[in-house]
Structures are given as structure tokens and as C-alpha cells.
Write a protein that holds these residues in place. Sequence first.
Motif, PDB file in Angstrom:
ATOM      1  N   TRP A 178      -1.400  15.966  -1.580  1.00  0.00           N
ATOM      2  CA  TRP A 178      -1.541  16.861  -2.729  1.00  0.00           C
ATOM      3  C   TRP A 178      -0.293  16.871  -3.606  1.00  0.00           C
ATOM      4  N   ASN A 179       0.760  16.179  -3.214  1.00  0.00           N
ATOM      5  CA  ASN A 179       1.959  16.046  -4.048  1.00  0.00           C
ATOM      6  C   ASN A 179       1.881  14.843  -4.986  1.00  0.00           C
ATOM      7  N   ILE A 180       0.849  14.032  -4.850  1.00  0.00           N
ATOM      8  CA  ILE A 180       0.682  12.876  -5.727  1.00  0.00           C
ATOM      9  C   ILE A 180       0.217  13.369  -7.093  1.00  0.00           C
ATOM     10  N   THR A 181       1.080  13.205  -8.103  1.00  0.00           N
ATOM     11  CA  THR A 181       0.745  13.688  -9.441  1.00  0.00           C
ATOM     12  C   THR A 181       1.037  12.617 -10.479  1.00  0.00           C
ATOM     13  N   GLY A 182       0.590  12.869 -11.694  1.00  0.00           N
ATOM     14  CA  GLY A 182       0.863  11.961 -12.799  1.00  0.00           C
ATOM     15  C   GLY A 182       2.219  12.169 -13.414  1.00  0.00           C
ATOM     16  N   ASN A 183       3.098  12.895 -12.733  1.00  0.00           N
ATOM     17  CA  ASN A 183       4.429  13.153 -13.274  1.00  0.00           C
ATOM     18  C   ASN A 183       5.450  12.092 -12.878  1.00  0.00           C
ATOM     19  N   ASN A 184       5.401  11.653 -11.610  1.00  0.00           N
ATOM     20  CA  ASN A 184       6.479  10.790 -11.110  1.00  0.00           C
ATOM     21  C   ASN A 184       5.989  10.055  -9.866  1.00  0.00           C
ATOM     22  N   ARG A 221       0.825  -1.216   0.000  1.00  0.00           N
ATOM     23  CA  ARG A 221       0.000   0.000   0.000  1.00  0.00           C
ATOM     24  C   ARG A 221       0.859   1.267   0.000  1.00  0.00           C
ATOM     25  N   THR A 222       1.967   1.207  -0.728  1.00  0.00           N
ATOM     26  CA  THR A 222       2.868   2.352  -0.808  1.00  0.00           C
ATOM     27  C   THR A 222       2.549   3.203  -2.030  1.00  0.00           C
ATOM     28  N   VAL A 223       2.469   4.507  -1.822  1.00  0.00           N
ATOM     29  CA  VAL A 223       2.433   5.469  -2.916  1.00  0.00           C
ATOM     30  C   VAL A 223       3.764   6.207  -2.869  1.00  0.00           C
ATOM     31  N   ALA A 224       4.575   6.002  -3.894  1.00  0.00           N
ATOM     32  CA  ALA A 224       5.933   6.553  -3.927  1.00  0.00           C
ATOM     33  C   ALA A 224       5.973   7.751  -4.876  1.00  0.00           C
ATOM     34  N   VAL A 225       6.357   8.902  -4.336  1.00  0.00           N
ATOM     35  CA  VAL A 225       6.456  10.129  -5.123  1.00  0.00           C
ATOM     36  C   VAL A 225       7.931  10.436  -5.326  1.00  0.00           C
ATOM     37  N   GLY A 226       8.368  10.458  -6.575  1.00  0.00           N
ATOM     38  CA  GLY A 226       9.768  10.678  -6.883  1.00  0.00           C
ATOM     39  C   GLY A 226      10.138  12.151  -6.898  1.00  0.00           C
ATOM     40  N   ARG A 227      11.428  12.383  -6.930  1.00  0.00           N
ATOM     41  CA  ARG A 227      11.966  13.746  -6.964  1.00  0.00           C
ATOM     42  C   ARG A 227      11.745  14.341  -8.347  1.00  0.00           C
ATOM     43  N   LEU A 228      11.140  15.515  -8.400  1.00  0.00           N
ATOM     44  CA  LEU A 228      10.821  16.190  -9.658  1.00  0.00           C
ATOM     45  C   LEU A 228      11.564  17.514  -9.701  1.00  0.00           C
ATOM     46  N   GLU A 229      12.410  17.691 -10.720  1.00  0.00           N
ATOM     47  CA  GLU A 229      13.206  18.903 -10.860  1.00  0.00           C
ATOM     48  C   GLU A 229      12.802  19.654 -12.116  1.00  0.00           C
ATOM     49  N   LEU A 230      13.109  20.944 -12.129  1.00  0.00           N
ATOM     50  CA  LEU A 230      12.793  21.807 -13.265  1.00  0.00           C
ATOM     51  C   LEU A 230      14.064  22.306 -13.930  1.00  0.00           C
ATOM     52  N   PRO A 231      13.999  22.618 -15.232  1.00  0.00           N
ATOM     53  CA  PRO A 231      15.103  23.343 -15.850  1.00  0.00           C
ATOM     54  C   PRO A 231      15.283  24.698 -15.154  1.00  0.00           C
ATOM     55  N   LEU A 232      16.467  25.233 -15.194  1.00  0.00           N
ATOM     56  CA  LEU A 232      16.763  26.477 -14.487  1.00  0.00           C
ATOM     57  C   LEU A 232      15.800  27.595 -14.853  1.00  0.00           C
ATOM     58  N   GLU A 233      15.433  27.691 -16.121  1.00  0.00           N
ATOM     59  CA  GLU A 233      14.610  28.818 -16.569  1.00  0.00           C
ATOM     60  C   GLU A 233      13.170  28.749 -16.062  1.00  0.00           C
ATOM     61  N   LEU A 234      12.741  27.605 -15.526  1.00  0.00           N
ATOM     62  CA  LEU A 234      11.368  27.479 -15.048  1.00  0.00           C
ATOM     63  C   LEU A 234      11.250  27.514 -13.529  1.00  0.00           C
ATOM     64  N   ARG A 235      12.344  27.532 -12.831  1.00  0.00           N
ATOM     65  CA  ARG A 235      12.274  27.509 -11.375  1.00  0.00           C
ATOM     66  C   ARG A 235      11.689  28.825 -10.848  1.00  0.00           C
ATOM     67  N   GLY A 236      10.779  28.697  -9.897  1.00  0.00           N
ATOM     68  CA  GLY A 236      10.149  29.868  -9.306  1.00  0.00           C
ATOM     69  C   GLY A 236       8.962  30.404 -10.071  1.00  0.00           C
TER      70      GLY A 236
END
Length: 271
Positions: free
Chosen positions: A135-141, A106-121
Motif C-alpha cells: 500500500w506504499n506503492i504510489t505514483g509519487n516516487n 521484478r523489483t518495485v522500488a519505493v523512494g523516500r518521500l518527505e514533506l515540508p515542515l508545515e504539512l507534517r502530521g
Amino acid sequence: MISVIIPTYNRRDLLEKKLRALETQQGEFEVIVVADGCSDDTVTFLQTYQPAYPLELIQTPGLGAAGARNRGAEIARGDILLFSDDDVMPQPGWIEAHQKAQQKPRTVAVGRLELPLELRGTGAAELKGPRVFWWNITGNNTSMPKALFDEVGGYDPSFSSYGGEDPDLGYRLMRAGARLVFVRDARALHEAFDYRSKAMEKARQAGAAHVRVWKKHNDPRIAWALGVHPALVALKLALLPSFKGLWGPRGDYELAYAWGASEAWNPPSAS
């Protein structure tokens, strides 16, 4: 085995970049691409592409991300589902990190998601841990047992436009007692392909969609966690027009998000 589920719509070059990045991954996995209403050469490419890993193609008629992911999950052969959009590029060890995280039930594992420098912030999705919440559970990772995904009913396909489907699923997984973990080694780069041109439109749609999540479940914790409680929205609309510049691009995003939430709380009356 892990089933990687990738919904895509008319982003053939980006999809190919992701699929070729998966060629270097170790571990037992299959890939399911859901071409959701594609009208470019995505399907032609997929019909001729022959990677070393098992690849399945599904064509759907523009269901939206939630519906497309559900279709991918339906045919998945793996015990574990790993949802990852076509603009999220896996880094070395990605599959293995998710497989290791799934050793406990019953584990939901959320991986580390990084952005390119130009999109940070800018408001684009980035998650570096060390803690994660529903609320960090997304279809990204994000990976989870297929049995758990089925138990909570999968994604709600009524969230057919941008936003809402992820926190709705995350809330239901939390209520079902899922074990939520952050997986630092499951790194992926979120290129957020169209974010530069559609950031404000996406922010407004997300604000409205997150109000829908609150209305669906009627739990005040949702409104506070997603920043769409009427008190918070009123405060943002009062302050951000004058002070959003202090946040840079993030200020513009937050104002557009608040406007979207406000419109959802107070829809215009029909004339």
C-alpha cells in the motif's frame, strides 16, 4: 534507461520547477509529461522548453492520474518506469538511486518521500522507511520494470477521481510476486501543492476509493491494511468526533477519511 512519467493538470509553475530539478540529475533517463486536459499554458511551455534530457509530451483529454500514467507508460522507451507526480521534487542522486535499486529482477522500488515542515502530521503522504508494503506503492516516487507493469495490466483507469489507483496497483504487484524494496537515497520532497485547501475533500474521496479497491479484489486484508474495514470505520466514527483533537490536523483527516469509507459502504438509496 529510466522513463520518468509525470502526469500534470494545470500546474505549469510547479511542473517547471520539477523539470528544472531534473536537469541536475545524473544517469540515463527520459522524461514523459502527460498533460491531462490542461487548459493553462502548460503545453505552450513544454513546446518551447528544451532541457538536456530527452522530453516527450503527450496530451490527453482529462483521463485522471491512472489513465495518464498508462499513456505515458505506453510510449516509454526505458526498461524501467519511474512514476512521479508534478508536485514531487527530486533531490540529488534520485535517478541514480532508482537505477541502482533496479539491478535485481521484478523489483518495485519505493523512494523516500518527505514533506515540508508545515504539512507534517496532516495526513499528506510521507514515507521515510525503513520498511515498505504494497500500500506504499504510489505514483509519487516508485520505479518498476516496464515488463512487470505491463504484466499486471498497469493502472486501472476506472479509478478516475482521487485515490484508489495506487493501492490497487500495489496489491496486484504484490500478488504477482514483485520484490518490494525501500530506497532511502531516492529522496524526493512532496510539496502536496493543493493539499492545504483540499485536504478534507481528498481524505473523503480516498476513504471511498479504498473501499472500492477492497470490493474489487474481495480480500479482507485490503480493508484492514487501508483502514476501511467496517469495524474500523465504525470505531473511528464513534470516537473521533470527541477525540480527534488529540491528533491535531491528522484527526480531522482521519474523520473525513472514515466518513468517505462509510458512505462507500452504505451509499444513500435513490429517492
